[in-house]
Design an enzyme around this catalytic site. Structure first.
Site, PDB file in Angstrom:
ATOM      1  N   HIS A   1       0.822  -1.337  -0.202  1.00  0.00           N
ATOM      2  CA  HIS A   1      -0.021   0.000  -0.029  1.00  0.00           C
ATOM      3  C   HIS A   1       1.003   1.202  -0.004  1.00  0.00           C
ATOM      4  CE1 HIS A   1      -3.173  -2.686   0.949  1.00  0.00           C
ATOM      5  NE2 HIS A   1      -2.634  -2.956   1.930  1.00  0.00           N
TER       6      HIS A   1
ATOM      7  N   HIS B   1      -6.986  -4.576  -0.834  1.00  0.00           N
ATOM      8  CA  HIS B   1      -6.063  -5.935  -1.020  1.00  0.00           C
ATOM      9  C   HIS B   1      -6.709  -6.583  -2.278  1.00  0.00           C
ATOM     10  CE1 HIS B   1      -6.358  -4.601   3.119  1.00  0.00           C
ATOM     11  NE2 HIS B   1      -5.290  -4.864   2.958  1.00  0.00           N
TER      12      HIS B   1
END
Ligand SMILES: Nc1ncnc2c1ncn2[C@@H]1O[C@H](COP(=O)(O)OP(=O)(O)O)[C@@H](O)[C@H]1O
Ligand SMILES: Nc1ncnc2c1ncn2[C@@H]1O[C@H](COP(=O)(O)OP(=O)(O)O)[C@@H](O)[C@H]1O
Ligand SMILES: [Mg+2]
Ligand SMILES: [Mg+2]
Ligand SMILES: [Mg+2]
Ligand SMILES: [Mg+2]
Lengths: 332, 208, 332, 208
Positions: free
Chosen positions: C56, C218
């Site tokens: 991320h 995700h």
């Protein structure tokens, strides 16, 4: 083609409108597609402008603001802006001390900036132009259009912008820009092609196990197409030619800039930086400053470029000086 | 039969149509050796030209060509904008205030346009650019200037196409394609292709 | 899979090594994969830590520094870090005033942070945890694991970090973090899947004319799979549910944050921002602050997320306070 | 025949082997409803466990299970790390200082592990998690505790698989799959699949 756009015709205009909405404190948009620093023109300050095809964001519009560019001209995607834009930008930022054009070395950019400079001259504005040509992937020979302007341009705009902000005159900032050009070298590679919105399909086909070494920021094919390699091997393939070019040598201190081409995530850029730091250490070169991120992109292309600028106290000082733009900000 | 402003406007319109039709093709050529925008660039410029064309039909041919050139310079960008813009600008300037033009005037105007392209882009022969299609076309017009216009235009169109094809095996030394070095050999030069369309449009619009 | 990596096993470690090499002035890396602010621990200052799966970037490691996080724990790609990491981070930053854990609401993150807090407690360190859960794509019901923590986390880390830097105590910063959570809402969408390096292939298949609305960071599938739409329509599909959630209403001033998921270039994010500004104006909501860029990504996923935070003077003041991290910097 | 530390070690090793073999499969299941890492997570954890296993063979069965649990907690992360970690930790704690265990001890230890998983993850029955495979397996061991160990282990493995399959049509209410709502129905739960492999490994390692 999967893109967050409304119409292939309105990509640039709408992105500029978005910039204006997001950064009203920094900039305004003037016709035709010129991004102008909010408080331009500033009397007595040399105006710094640049521009080029769109699709390389944040370059150049994201660099408009305190301590960097006074205006940027956004051409159609991957197409040099037209002289009207450079002329409008030049007029918008001229505070009586003249205007520097930072031009990336592409045939179209050179010609369009030249025409604009002729027009500005006719209107009595003092203009100087410096051409950035730092891409070692292109042989610097009579048989090419010369080296392309790539990552070094970002560093030049920051450094020259700081000097102009400090009140240096046109000759001085032009000479400083040339000094950056003389001391900066870059090279890039692509894992995938970019897709020009209006073209609707990838600029080049590339197999799943191939990569393009020495690619240009417009998806121009590079030096060679080879089998895909590890991040460390790729880093070596980019740093090698940069150092072989002879500008940066053992004992030097550099600004090390790992740039993403738009479709490559930051985590991968840091993996490249790791190896870059290792190689430079092996070669006896010190990293004085660093920059990692997407600063000069090629739409959605996956890939990276490495830029090394040989630093001295003057360049380091201007690099560290306050900057406040949409994409680069510190000390302000 | 002299060439009038209306003829010139018909040529520009036909060229605009054909560029629009060839948009994908020219862009595909530019994908192989450049940045995949030549068709888009030319189409954008000539769409803009098309919009101002009605207002130019009443004036002089030289004024029309100059306006086309200025419109191209201010809408195309890239390498082709200043080059084609300069071509039309110099073409128009060469016509001066004449109300009509002969085949010889046309040859002179094309030569003036070509000289402008060379002055602006500094391409040498065989650098593999539009100049290599434009030069033989200009020469064909000149050497046929005394004879029939239809024949001269046919010769110019053929010469442009032949120029385009002749340089295809060469290695580019100007423009983006030069970055490719040897890999540029074997690819058609996009600008030479659009120049060929220019002379074909000229033939088909004027050469009745 | 085309990525700039050396080995799927070493992605996180090597990216952290790259961060350390690029930002020695800001941070250091401690075992096991903890990014610690250079000058931590600072006596008397509440320590702020966060963490989560890697992939991320720049979140969270890029937010370590002055005025933001004191440490970040980098888990395996898309996998919550292990308690040993949070414990190590907690110990590394504890300056006697306690430590705040900013936890994104995912089952794994919650459990691992809980275990770490139990361990820290056993070692006598005062720990509080605040859970970020701002993703309106997930129904906030008993029948789910609850809303996911997404873009709001970035804003919380900035604001809470400023309060801690200003010397606020643990209860105050924890309450402030909860206040951010109570006032922030987000939603995202994907044009393409991401590819987890160790998995080697895209997490989900998606047709060329489809997009996933409400996707998680995700690559978790979202609310629905629909035909691809224009940037304006997409913006509306994201803003609608955010505003319908009822936290932000006519007359409010917001921080408007358009985030890229990693594979989407900035030019497209500004096109989204353009429409966002238009919609907010239509709804009588003022943009007080804005943020546009890749801050909480999902590897190489193409897509965007929108986050809106209702501002008041307190939140605005902390937002504007100086910050100096690898990915967010101003006033310093 | 009592169960020894060596037996337990053999089970853990076999489970590690089978997780490694099922790595892609479990990850693919997690791609459909989660974040495509369950196989990677389990394999990472049990690779780490495998490295410390030699040093644990000489000790008590309870100590071995506890070390496995702690290793999992400190290497897996995600949801499965704390859950499987807690399972082995509580399993080991339940064995206390015993040098060997009977089938009844095994049933008690599995129940303790399951209780730990529920305490940590707060999953209710039919939330569609590993708990729905673990619970029937624990019950099968308990109800067969008096009879032959081979038979009990066979029943537990079958019960776990049946639990995994029974919940496949359900809508997930815990973990990442819950974000999918109705779209989660019809997909095998990755954690229930890895739990089934656990009980199959237990059967194949101990149930000779
Ligand atoms: N220096 C030059 N002189 C003449 N023609 C040139 C020159 N450089 C490029 N060209 C022509 O321009 C064409 C490319 O135009 P275009 O793709 O529109 O511009 P760009 O290269 O800026 O994207 C080439 O195919 C070539 O024919
Ligand atoms: N609250 C919970 N209680 C029990 N098991 C759970 C819970 N949440 C998730 N699980 C199990 O964990 C599995 C997912 O594990 P894994 O993919 O390794 O972790 P993550 O979801 O963090 O990526 C699910 O398939 C489910 O069986
Ligand atoms: Mg171009
Ligand atoms: Mg081109
Ligand atoms: Mg995970
Ligand atoms: Mg998972």
């Amino acid at each position: 083609m999967k893109k967050l756009i409304n119409s292939t015709d309105r990509v640039v205009e709408e992105a500029l409108a978005g910039m204006a909405a997001a950064h009203p404190d920094l900039l305004r948009i003037e016709d035709p597609n010129v991004i102008v620093r909010k408080d331009a023109p500033r009397q007595g300050k040399v105006g710094i402008i640049s521009g080029g095809g769109s699709g390389h964001e944040p370059m150049h519009g994201g660099f408009v603001g305190l301590g960097m560019l006074d205006a940027a001209c956004a051409g159609a995607v991957f197409t040099s802006p037209v002289p009207d834009q450079m002329l409008a930008a030049t007029k918008a930022v001229d505070g009586g001390a003249g205007v520097l054009h930072i031009v990336k070395n592409y045939t179209g950019d050179i010609m369009n900036f030249e025409i604009a400079a002729e027009m500005a001259d006719a209107e009595g504005i003092k203009v100087k132009a410096v051409v950035m040509a730092d891409d070692v992937a292109v042989q610097d020979s009579l048989y090419t259009a010369g080296r392309r302007g790539v990552g070094g341009t970002v560093l030049a705009e920051k450094i020259v912008g700081a000097a102009a902000e400090a009140g240096k005159d046109l000759d001085t900032v032009a000479a400083l820009c040339q000094k950056v050009q003389d001391n900066v070298r870059s090279m890039g590679m692509a894992l995938t092609s970019c897709t020009v919105p209006a073209a609707g399909k990838p600029t080049f086909e590339i197999a799943d196990d191939e990569m393009e070494i020495g690619v240009g920021i417009h998806g121009e094919p590079g030096r060679r197409r080879v089998k895909i390699a590890s991040a460390d091997e790729i880093t070596d393939m980019l740093v090698g030619p940069i150092l072989d070019d002879g500008v940066i040598a053992k004992g030097d201190t550099v600004l090390a800039f790992v740039n993403g081409l738009g479709g490559t995530p930051l985590i991968e850029l840091y993996i490249i930086f790791r190896r870059l730091a290792e190689v430079l250490e092996e070669r006896g070169i010190t990293i004085g400053r660093s920059l990692v991120g997407n600063f000069i992109t090629s739409l959605d292309m996956a890939g990276t470029s490495i830029t090394l600028l040989k630093l001295d106290d003057e360049l380091t000082g201007y690099w560290d000086a306050p900057v406040h733009t949409a994409a680069m900000r510190w000390g302000a | 039969m002299p060439i009038t402003t209306a003829d010139l406007a018909r040529f520009v319109e036909l060229y605009a149509d054909r560029l629009h039709a060839a948009r994908e093709h020219l862009t595909a050529l530019d994908s192989a050796v450049g940045d995949a925008d030549h068709g888009i660039n030319m189409d954008r410029g000539f769409s803009a030209v098309r919009e101002v064309l009605p207002g130019l039909r009443e004036g002089l041919p030289g004024a029309l060509a100059k306006q086309v050139g200025m419109k191209l310079i201010s809408t195309v960008g890239g390498a082709s904008g200043p080059l084609y813009g300069t071509f039309f600008l110099r073409f128009g300037t060469s016509l001066g205030d004449a109300a009509e033009m002969t085949g010889a005037d046309l040859a002179t105007a094309v030569r003036a346009g070509l000289d402008g392209v060379i002055a602006r882009g500094k391409a040498d022969p065989d650098d593999k650019t539009m100049v290599d299609a434009m030069t033989p076309a200009a020469e064909a017009l000149e050497s046929n200037a005394a004879s029939d216009l239809v024949q001269a235009l046919e010769a110019a169109a053929r010469a442009a196409a032949a120029g385009r094809d002749r340089i295809t095996p060469l290695i580019a030394r100007k423009g983006r394609a030069s970055y490719l070095g040897e890999r540029s050999a074997g690819h058609v030069d996009p600008g030479a292709a659009s120049t060929t369309i220019l002379f074909e449009s000229l033939r088909d619009a004027l050469g009745r």
